[in-house]
Motif scaffolding. Sequence first.
Motif, PDB file in Angstrom:
ATOM      1  N   GLN A 182       1.153  -1.355   0.237  1.00 15.76           N
ATOM      2  CA  GLN A 182       0.001   0.188  -0.332  1.00 15.76           C
ATOM      3  C   GLN A 182       1.049   0.862  -0.186  1.00 15.76           C
ATOM      4  O   GLN A 182       0.287   2.159  -0.729  1.00 15.76           O
ATOM      5  N   ILE A 183       2.521   1.442   0.537  1.00 20.35           N
ATOM      6  CA  ILE A 183       2.912   2.087   0.641  1.00 20.35           C
ATOM      7  C   ILE A 183       3.314   2.176  -0.373  1.00 20.35           C
ATOM      8  O   ILE A 183       3.612   3.340  -1.223  1.00 20.35           O
ATOM      9  N   ASN A 184       3.734   0.917  -1.338  1.00 17.80           N
ATOM     10  CA  ASN A 184       4.905   1.610  -2.474  1.00 17.80           C
ATOM     11  C   ASN A 184       4.474   0.390  -3.125  1.00 17.80           C
ATOM     12  O   ASN A 184       4.813  -0.594  -3.007  1.00 17.80           O
ATOM     13  N   PRO A 185       3.149   0.463  -4.193  1.00 17.13           N
ATOM     14  CA  PRO A 185       3.253  -0.655  -4.885  1.00 17.13           C
ATOM     15  C   PRO A 185       4.200  -1.438  -5.679  1.00 17.13           C
ATOM     16  O   PRO A 185       4.305  -2.224  -6.598  1.00 17.13           O
ATOM     17  N   GLN A 186       5.595  -0.608  -5.709  1.00 16.11           N
ATOM     18  CA  GLN A 186       6.646  -1.625  -6.446  1.00 16.11           C
ATOM     19  C   GLN A 186       7.863  -1.625  -5.622  1.00 16.11           C
ATOM     20  O   GLN A 186       8.403  -1.467  -6.278  1.00 16.11           O
ATOM     21  N   SER A 187       7.364  -1.843  -4.380  1.00 15.28           N
ATOM     22  CA  SER A 187       8.614  -2.209  -3.551  1.00 15.28           C
ATOM     23  C   SER A 187       9.419  -3.155  -3.795  1.00 15.28           C
ATOM     24  O   SER A 187       8.452  -4.425  -3.787  1.00 15.28           O
ATOM     25  N   PRO A 188      10.225  -3.490  -4.034  1.00 25.00           N
ATOM     26  CA  PRO A 188      11.257  -4.748  -4.581  1.00 25.00           C
ATOM     27  C   PRO A 188      11.230  -5.625  -2.864  1.00 25.00           C
ATOM     28  O   PRO A 188      11.092  -4.783  -2.302  1.00 25.00           O
ATOM     29  N   LYS A 189      11.569  -6.910  -3.373  1.00 27.22           N
ATOM     30  CA  LYS A 189      11.593  -7.877  -2.790  1.00 27.22           C
ATOM     31  C   LYS A 189      12.720  -7.703  -1.751  1.00 27.22           C
ATOM     32  O   LYS A 189      13.866  -6.990  -2.798  1.00 27.22           O
ATOM     33  N   LEU A 190      13.233  -8.164  -1.266  1.00 18.69           N
ATOM     34  CA  LEU A 190      14.403  -8.324  -0.174  1.00 18.69           C
ATOM     35  C   LEU A 190      15.556  -9.185  -1.239  1.00 18.69           C
ATOM     36  O   LEU A 190      15.091 -10.026  -2.145  1.00 18.69           O
ATOM     37  N   LYS A 191      16.246  -8.298  -1.242  1.00 24.47           N
ATOM     38  CA  LYS A 191      17.893  -9.230  -1.949  1.00 24.47           C
ATOM     39  C   LYS A 191      18.398 -10.249  -1.589  1.00 24.47           C
ATOM     40  O   LYS A 191      18.200 -10.529  -0.195  1.00 24.47           O
ATOM     41  N   GLU A 192      18.994 -10.693  -2.473  1.00 27.67           N
ATOM     42  CA  GLU A 192      19.882 -12.381  -2.424  1.00 27.67           C
ATOM     43  C   GLU A 192      20.687 -12.013  -0.835  1.00 27.67           C
ATOM     44  O   GLU A 192      20.519 -12.857   0.422  1.00 27.67           O
ATOM     45  N   ALA A 193      21.882 -11.224  -0.990  1.00 27.79           N
ATOM     46  CA  ALA A 193      22.293 -11.551   0.388  1.00 27.79           C
ATOM     47  C   ALA A 193      21.724 -11.521   2.259  1.00 27.79           C
ATOM     48  O   ALA A 193      21.966 -11.907   2.803  1.00 27.79           O
ATOM     49  N   LEU A 194      20.520 -10.479   1.781  1.00 32.07           N
ATOM     50  CA  LEU A 194      19.926 -10.039   3.120  1.00 32.07           C
ATOM     51  C   LEU A 194      18.836 -11.727   2.900  1.00 32.07           C
ATOM     52  O   LEU A 194      19.234 -11.916   4.441  1.00 32.07           O
ATOM     53  N   ILE A 195      18.585 -11.799   2.061  1.00 33.20           N
ATOM     54  CA  ILE A 195      17.825 -13.214   2.663  1.00 33.20           C
ATOM     55  C   ILE A 195      18.524 -14.401   3.443  1.00 33.20           C
ATOM     56  O   ILE A 195      18.169 -14.923   4.706  1.00 33.20           O
ATOM     57  N   LYS A 196      19.592 -14.368   2.872  1.00 29.36           N
ATOM     58  CA  LYS A 196      21.215 -15.662   3.262  1.00 29.36           C
ATOM     59  C   LYS A 196      21.454 -15.393   4.713  1.00 29.36           C
ATOM     60  O   LYS A 196      21.359 -16.078   5.373  1.00 29.36           O
TER      61      LYS A 196
END
Lengths: 232, 232, 232, 232
Positions: C203-217
């Motif tokens: 709702q804040i940002n319909p283009q919100s990117p997903k979490l980057k791979e390095a942060l997920i890991k």
Amino acid sequence: MSIYKIIREMAYEANMELPRLNLVLFTFGNVSAADRDEGVFAIKPSGVPYKDLSPEKMVIVDFEGNTVEGTLRPSSDTQTHAVLYKHWDGINGIVHTHSTYATAWAQAQMDVPIFGTTHADHLTVDVPCAPPMNDEMIKGNYEYETGFQIINHFKELGYSHHDVEMILVGNHAPFTWGKTAEKAVYNSAVLESVAQMALLTNQINPQSPKLKEALIKKHFERKHGPDSYYGQ
Amino acid sequence: MSIYKIIREMAYEANMELPRLNLVLFTFGNVSAADRDEGVFAIKPSGVPYKDLSPEKMVIVDFEGNTVEGTLRPSSDTQTHAVLYKHWDGINGIVHTHSTYATAWAQAQMDVPIFGTTHADHLTVDVPCAPPMNDEMIKGNYEYETGFQIINHFKELGYSHHDVEMILVGNHAPFTWGKTAEKAVYNSAVLESVAQMALLTNQINPQSPKLKEALIKKHFERKHGPDSYYGQ
Amino acid sequence: MSIYKIIREMAYEANMELPRLNLVLFTFGNVSAADRDEGVFAIKPSGVPYKDLSPEKMVIVDFEGNTVEGTLRPSSDTQTHAVLYKHWDGINGIVHTHSTYATAWAQAQMDVPIFGTTHADHLTVDVPCAPPMNDEMIKGNYEYETGFQIINHFKELGYSHHDVEMILVGNHAPFTWGKTAEKAVYNSAVLESVAQMALLTNQINPQSPKLKEALIKKHFERKHGPDSYYGQ
Amino acid sequence: MSIYKIIREMAYEANMELPRLNLVLFTFGNVSAADRDEGVFAIKPSGVPYKDLSPEKMVIVDFEGNTVEGTLRPSSDTQTHAVLYKHWDGINGIVHTHSTYATAWAQAQMDVPIFGTTHADHLTVDVPCAPPMNDEMIKGNYEYETGFQIINHFKELGYSHHDVEMILVGNHAPFTWGKTAEKAVYNSAVLESVAQMALLTNQINPQSPKLKEALIKKHFERKHGPDSYYGQ
């Protein structure tokens, strides 16, 4: 015994209702209770947590905004209360909060549209939002001018403070009032509920029509006026 | 001892559930419990805070809307309850609230779409929203006509009040009913939950499909009918 | 003393956590706790209010779904639990709720996207949403097939139930599991929180990117695996 | 008696405020309290439920991030706290939470716009959101680098940590600080409220203007600086 005992207790009780009704975070709100015979009102001291309040800590202030009794500094919004009491007859309680949904409408600088009977049970028009004050008023006696911003917006709209007991101040937050401090707090809770439901109504259907005139009239008159039949 | 003792207690207990389930602000709701053998129902008095209620304060009213026993004025919505009890057999409890999400759908004048099994566990169709009443009905015996607005909308849709135990009245708020006052309150809480989830579902995916027929049938029959296997 | 005393108590305690964590309305949820040595699990009886539960009322069921001990009818979702215990090793607790935000994503038939570290602390992928079941499965042994719908969706995605401990069943609601019933309840609360934050993020940002791979890991490995350094 | 008794108690009390203010789910947050004379801070142990905490369980860590006293492992975010204490003078409390609305803004990677006086009472600029860290920083000493990500973002913006006591770390969650741990917790609650109201403001009116300069200045100076007149 102070002759202000009764308004101290009324102001104290009404202030304590704000956190119970989830209308305030920390100290972000204040209630006053007036004694028109004495020309004074009791108001919350500034920045004191609700749990530390007591009737004795309420500050007694006259309608010019001068402290009459009390050792603590009164609410920073005291001048707004004083202006409203001085210029508007018949109100004995005023409330200011930063309640979540009402404040969001004030920040959006929009009136809360009358979408349903919950709203019409309490007022027959959209909840008005006064525009933000001009820079001169802000740089001057800000809280004093806030009172006039409210009064002037009602004048422009042709509204009576007896009929409409709530307003949003643009970019800021709501003020409500009433015949008693308790009624003013009630109005703050009603406003917060109506503000939340109006936002949700728009989200469900951005073309939601406003309430039709016959329903506005019917519901308001159920609770107010000579033919009211709500309550005991 | 009053022969109405049991329905007084049932109505009292059911009314007290409304604030516990966060379905009402202040006095914005009422529950009645009927005794069909006596042709009467017990209902909340008008405008009395929940904390001041007791079984003795419930008002006994007949199906024509006349007060039979009690010194307080009954709920302002009493005539709506009376009409529904008179015209719909088999229901012994009715609830009216202004709960936040259900009221928002009523204000948006839209049915609550059946999006999931939580909904289908309780009814197999969208929660219907009756249109706002016409001006003649509003200006006349408003609450009495509200009952007929509900009944007529069910007739138009071909719905049975035994199968669908809830409705939204456009621009106003929800009514629910059931075999007991307790069940009617349960339905009000279910409706509020379903109304909130439907709004969120549309926000996540504006193209959300409705629940497929096989799932509607399966979930409803798990809880209702001869082959139900939910509960003890 | 029943040899099932421990799982009865574990299932009881875990079930009672659901209302405390605001994950259920009325009886709309259930938890089971398994004893793999005995090949059984304890599960909430069907439709019994949480306030009336006790360890003794938990029903003991084997992994084929047959009641082994207990006089009450087990949860209507018992067959789903049985299928998961039978086919998935290493899990000793399963939870099913209709929690508000997770259910809204299930109704929208969408995976909950991995937007932040709160999510990555618990799983490295979007929370998967299995499609609604086909009509044959629904009309057949519905709850039994629900278990297979979950298992098959994990197979298609190539996910292990050891790595991903939660799923949404399309049009229905979430299921979570874990090494203990307590952990499975924890996962239900985490899912509800992550589901709410993902909706707000969009709702804040319909283009919100997903979490980057390095942060997920990084975040997942802080809490899981040989080099984890979260907790005691 | 430990010379760290006071900061242990301050850290304990401040940590316990997080669940009371609904800022944390389970253990998803931590507060530290520093003693600059001793060059140490007390911080919550990692992954210990709030109900099991006590002042004695707080871990004492120096500004290089080395544990000085305590048998439990300190919060996994300890290095971030250490970096901020070492490089920023005058702050004696730091808070990290995953509170719902603030975290949603962090996940959306957007600053929280200054829409109203509630915001301006606490800071004169949008709440800044630092970009997600680069992969080298994440793979390296992650929590240590998080501290530098915060410090560097403030440098780029030309902000002082004395004037702005809160930040969002993109894709992650908020950090706040203050002259005491209690003030830092207060800031976390203010941020959560401001973040919720900003989202609602945008939903009501996507063209909502930011607060005008005169109001920003007025409200900030009511609470801060030589001419402040809020509080006692």
